[in-house]
Design a protein around this motif. Structure first.
Motif: not given
Length: 103
Positions: A7-8, A10-11, A14
């Motif tokens: 998750k980290h 992927k952020e 972005k």
């Protein structure tokens, strides 16, 4: 096991993609007609180019880490095969080497 890291990452991916797009846009902006301002603009462009290149390199590392998560290789040192400490992965989530091999 590494859902939070995924998750980290992927952020972070972005953020980096957005940064690269914004810098590219800024680099394509028109220059001022004032020659004194053009000097400053060119200096700023050098900084922007460096930022863009650094961001591209970091994005490549982030995407590589995401692939390692998917393949089950994330968290293992690519040199010695030992587990990379969670503290190291917290500090540098796309680390490929354990602290011993990185030294």
């Amino acid at each position: 096991m590494y859902e939070e890291k995924h998750k980290h990452l992927k952020e972070l991916e972005k953020v980096l993609v957005s940064r690269i797009e914004n810098v590219s846009h800024d680099l394509n902006s028109e220059h001022s007609a004032d020659s004194a301002e053009q000097v400053t603009e060119r200096e700023n462009e050098d900084v922007l180019r460096h930022l863009k290149e650094e961001s591209r390199l970091e994005l490549k590392q982030v995407r590589s880490a995401l692939k390692r998560i998917e393949s089950g290789e994330y968290g293992s040192c690519t040199q010695c095969g030992e587990t990379i400490s969670s503290a190291r992965l917290d500090a540098l989530p796309y680390a490929t080497l354990c602290i011993r091999c990185a030294s």
